[in-house]
Scaffold this motif. Structure first.
Motif, PDB file in Angstrom:
ATOM      1  N   ALA A  76       0.816  -1.222   0.000  1.00 47.14           N
ATOM      2  CA  ALA A  76       0.000   0.000   0.000  1.00 47.14           C
ATOM      3  C   ALA A  76       0.843   1.264   0.000  1.00 47.14           C
ATOM      4  O   ALA A  76       0.340   2.349  -0.339  1.00 47.14           O
ATOM      5  N   TYR A  77       2.105   1.144   0.384  1.00 48.84           N
ATOM      6  CA  TYR A  77       2.953   2.334   0.555  1.00 48.84           C
ATOM      7  C   TYR A  77       3.346   2.935  -0.792  1.00 48.84           C
ATOM      8  O   TYR A  77       3.786   2.235  -1.701  1.00 48.84           O
ATOM      9  N   ARG A  78       3.178   4.258  -0.891  1.00 46.66           N
ATOM     10  CA  ARG A  78       3.476   4.971  -2.130  1.00 46.66           C
ATOM     11  C   ARG A  78       4.596   5.993  -1.963  1.00 46.66           C
ATOM     12  O   ARG A  78       4.837   6.807  -2.838  1.00 46.66           O
ATOM     13  N   GLY A  79       5.285   5.943  -0.835  1.00 47.37           N
ATOM     14  CA  GLY A  79       6.361   6.893  -0.587  1.00 47.37           C
ATOM     15  C   GLY A  79       5.837   8.176   0.047  1.00 47.37           C
ATOM     16  O   GLY A  79       4.642   8.479   0.008  1.00 47.37           O
ATOM     17  N   GLY A  80       6.746   8.911   0.646  1.00 49.44           N
ATOM     18  CA  GLY A  80       6.375  10.202   1.229  1.00 49.44           C
ATOM     19  C   GLY A  80       5.388  10.112   2.373  1.00 49.44           C
ATOM     20  O   GLY A  80       4.659  11.072   2.639  1.00 49.44           O
ATOM     21  N   GLY A  81       5.337   8.985   3.027  1.00 49.80           N
ATOM     22  CA  GLY A  81       4.411   8.825   4.142  1.00 49.80           C
ATOM     23  C   GLY A  81       2.985   8.530   3.733  1.00 49.80           C
ATOM     24  O   GLY A  81       2.086   8.538   4.577  1.00 49.80           O
ATOM     25  N   GLN A  82       2.743   8.223   2.454  1.00 43.85           N
ATOM     26  CA  GLN A  82       1.389   8.017   1.955  1.00 43.85           C
ATOM     27  C   GLN A  82       1.129   6.543   1.646  1.00 43.85           C
ATOM     28  O   GLN A  82       1.916   5.884   0.958  1.00 43.85           O
ATOM     29  N   PHE A  83      -0.002   6.053   2.171  1.00 41.82           N
ATOM     30  CA  PHE A  83      -0.433   4.681   1.949  1.00 41.82           C
ATOM     31  C   PHE A  83      -1.813   4.694   1.315  1.00 41.82           C
ATOM     32  O   PHE A  83      -2.705   5.432   1.762  1.00 41.82           O
ATOM     33  N   LEU A  84      -2.006   3.896   0.272  1.00 41.63           N
ATOM     34  CA  LEU A  84      -3.349   3.687  -0.245  1.00 41.63           C
ATOM     35  C   LEU A  84      -4.162   2.912   0.787  1.00 41.63           C
ATOM     36  O   LEU A  84      -3.595   2.192   1.618  1.00 41.63           O
ATOM     37  N   ASN A  85      -5.493   3.027   0.737  1.00 43.57           N
ATOM     38  CA  ASN A  85      -6.290   2.423   1.798  1.00 43.57           C
ATOM     39  C   ASN A  85      -7.160   1.263   1.348  1.00 43.57           C
ATOM     40  O   ASN A  85      -7.309   0.297   2.082  1.00 43.57           O
ATOM     41  N   ARG A  86      -7.754   1.319   0.166  1.00 39.00           N
ATOM     42  CA  ARG A  86      -8.754   0.310  -0.187  1.00 39.00           C
ATOM     43  C   ARG A  86      -8.327  -0.518  -1.394  1.00 39.00           C
ATOM     44  O   ARG A  86      -7.994   0.017  -2.444  1.00 39.00           O
ATOM     45  N   MET A  87      -8.394  -1.820  -1.215  1.00 38.68           N
ATOM     46  CA  MET A  87      -8.088  -2.749  -2.298  1.00 38.68           C
ATOM     47  C   MET A  87      -9.317  -3.608  -2.578  1.00 38.68           C
ATOM     48  O   MET A  87      -9.920  -4.157  -1.656  1.00 38.68           O
ATOM     49  N   GLU A  88      -9.668  -3.742  -3.857  1.00 36.25           N
ATOM     50  CA  GLU A  88     -10.774  -4.601  -4.253  1.00 36.25           C
ATOM     51  C   GLU A  88     -10.379  -6.068  -4.083  1.00 36.25           C
ATOM     52  O   GLU A  88      -9.197  -6.414  -3.964  1.00 36.25           O
ATOM     53  N   TYR A  89     -11.378  -6.937  -4.123  1.00 39.23           N
ATOM     54  CA  TYR A  89     -11.094  -8.361  -3.950  1.00 39.23           C
ATOM     55  C   TYR A  89     -10.234  -8.908  -5.091  1.00 39.23           C
ATOM     56  O   TYR A  89      -9.509  -9.898  -4.914  1.00 39.23           O
ATOM     57  N   ASP A  90     -10.246  -8.238  -6.257  1.00 44.52           N
ATOM     58  CA  ASP A  90      -9.404  -8.688  -7.378  1.00 44.52           C
ATOM     59  C   ASP A  90      -7.984  -8.129  -7.295  1.00 44.52           C
ATOM     60  O   ASP A  90      -7.227  -8.205  -8.246  1.00 44.52           O
ATOM     61  N   ARG A  91      -7.628  -7.525  -6.155  1.00 39.54           N
ATOM     62  CA  ARG A  91      -6.289  -7.012  -5.862  1.00 39.54           C
ATOM     63  C   ARG A  91      -5.970  -5.710  -6.580  1.00 39.54           C
ATOM     64  O   ARG A  91      -4.789  -5.330  -6.691  1.00 39.54           O
ATOM     65  N   THR A  92      -6.936  -5.005  -7.072  1.00 44.32           N
ATOM     66  CA  THR A  92      -6.706  -3.683  -7.644  1.00 44.32           C
ATOM     67  C   THR A  92      -7.040  -2.630  -6.593  1.00 44.32           C
ATOM     68  O   THR A  92      -7.993  -2.774  -5.827  1.00 44.32           O
ATOM     69  N   TRP A  93      -6.255  -1.566  -6.573  1.00 47.66           N
ATOM     70  CA  TRP A  93      -6.480  -0.501  -5.609  1.00 47.66           C
ATOM     71  C   TRP A  93      -7.625   0.393  -6.062  1.00 47.66           C
ATOM     72  O   TRP A  93      -7.724   0.742  -7.238  1.00 47.66           O
ATOM     73  N   ASP A  94      -8.483   0.735  -5.128  1.00 46.04           N
ATOM     74  CA  ASP A  94      -9.613   1.619  -5.385  1.00 46.04           C
ATOM     75  C   ASP A  94      -9.246   2.996  -4.848  1.00 46.04           C
ATOM     76  O   ASP A  94      -9.251   3.228  -3.646  1.00 46.04           O
ATOM     77  N   VAL A  95      -8.887   3.904  -5.737  1.00 48.74           N
ATOM     78  CA  VAL A  95      -8.523   5.266  -5.330  1.00 48.74           C
ATOM     79  C   VAL A  95      -9.787   6.110  -5.415  1.00 48.74           C
ATOM     80  O   VAL A  95     -10.176   6.588  -6.476  1.00 48.74           O
ATOM     81  N   ARG A  96     -10.459   6.250  -4.289  1.00 52.12           N
ATOM     82  CA  ARG A  96     -11.750   6.934  -4.257  1.00 52.12           C
ATOM     83  C   ARG A  96     -11.556   8.441  -4.225  1.00 52.12           C
ATOM     84  O   ARG A  96     -10.873   8.974  -3.362  1.00 52.12           O
TER      85      ARG A  96
END
Length: 351
Positions: A76-96
């Motif tokens: 989930a980590y994207r650098g700079g202290g930022q983590f994505l939060n939600r992942m779909e069941y198919d393993r794709t990130w949901d950037v809401r």
């Protein structure tokens, strides 16, 4: 069923955690005790899961889970202290669009700090420390987001100097210890109580303790005492702030109460006991345990004995029967804290 210091709290159960964990990580939502796979995963819950397995006994059934949850957080980590939060069941990130990620980032740092210090396996401690150190520039403007990161930072500061961790702790102190003046008798740094309220005094207590600074420590203890009084019903049981929140002129008991709020209280009571050894905080921990065991506004047992899960909420008309990751991990966390503090208190009384 009740628990008092000396008799030992009910032991943590991990069967529901295992039910919610697959080869990716911890699933988020439930229908009853069954995971709802269509809702996928979130960093928040994998961080919570990483904390409880790091604190857990060395049980064969939990083997490898710390690696799995930590790998999720690293992914989930994207650098700079930022983590994505939600992942779909198919393993794709949901950037809401419009979703604030700061709380998830803060919780990830909390889990990383605990894991970097307390994980049994050296490779897990090393990896958690590497990610934490890279992400320690996280500086949100939201009080609770900063506070989550700071309590993780305090775990590291308790054993070593760490510039990034100290920066996180001092940033949170500045946001919380802000000299905001409310109505007479209102000692809170905001004009309302919302969620994870005990996290704010917890942060001041832990930060003041590890930084050896008395002002935030004492302010945190004062805030937590005040919050306990506000959240103790006339009958003497815990009645936490409902999901709708409280304002300066409305702090009536009842409403929709969530287990995560009780868990926040237990986190803070454990930190206060570690900092002071005051037995008062054992009593607060006792209130948290007994809330799950039916000493609450609804006189309702909050644990599904069949599944080991915890109901998602206590409503005026009964429980929410779903047993999602957040609530069930809150239950495990409270019982872990209670067991550790009870054992520690008994050892001190014998010594």
């Amino acid at each position: 069923m009740t628990w008092v210091p000396g008799s030992g709290p009910p032991p943590p159960r991990y069967d529901h955690l295992l039910r919610f964990t697959d080869d990716v990580g911890m699933l988020e939502h439930a229908m009853g005790a069954l995971p709802k796979r269509e809702h996928g995963y979130c960093t928040d819950d994998n961080a919570r899961a990483l904390i409880v397995v790091t604190r857990a006994e060395d049980l064969p059934e939990l083997s490898g889970l710390a690696d799995r949850y930590l790998a999720f957080i690293r992914h989930a980590y994207r650098g700079g202290g930022q983590f994505l939060n939600r992942m779909e069941y198919d393993r794709t990130w949901d950037v809401r669009r419009g979703e604030s990620l700061d709380d998830g980032c803060g919780r990830a740092l909390w889990a990383l700090g605990i894991t970097a210090v307390h994980a049994r396996e050296a490779h897990i401690r090393w990896a958690a420390n590497e990610i934490f150190t890279d992400a320690a520039g996280f500086r949100p403007y939201h009080m609770r987001s900063a506070a989550f990161g700071a309590v993780g930072a305090c775990e590291i500061l308790a054993i070593e100097d760490h510039d990034g961790a100290e920066g996180l702790a001092r940033h949170a102190i500045k946001l919380i210890d802000n000299d905001w003046k409310g109505p007479k008798g209102w000692v809170w740094p905001e004009n309302y109580l919302s969620w994870a309220n005990a996290l704010l005094p917890h942060t001041l207590i832990s930060s003041g303790f590890v930084l050896n600074e008395d002002k935030p420590l004492q302010h945190g203890l004062e805030m937590l005492h005040w919050l306990v009084q506000r959240c103790t019903a006339p009958g003497g049981h815990l009645s936490v702030c409902p999901a709708t929140g409280w304002t300066t002129d409305n702090t009536s008991q009842g409403g929709h109460q969530q287990p995560i709020e009780v868990s926040s209280f237990a986190d803070a009571a454990a930190a206060a006991y570690d900092a002071t050894t005051d037995p008062y905080w054992l009593d607060v921990m006792n209130l948290c345990v007994r809330w799950f065991l039916g000493e609450n506004d609804g006189k309702t047992y909050m644990i599904d004995e069949s599944s080991g899960g915890c109901y998602d909420g206590l409503n005026p008309d009964g429980v929410n029967p779903n047993q999602g990751a957040e609530s069930s991990l809150a239950l495990v966390s409270v019982m872990q804290h209670a067991h550790r503090i009870s054992t520690l208190a008994n050892t001190r009384s014998r010594g």
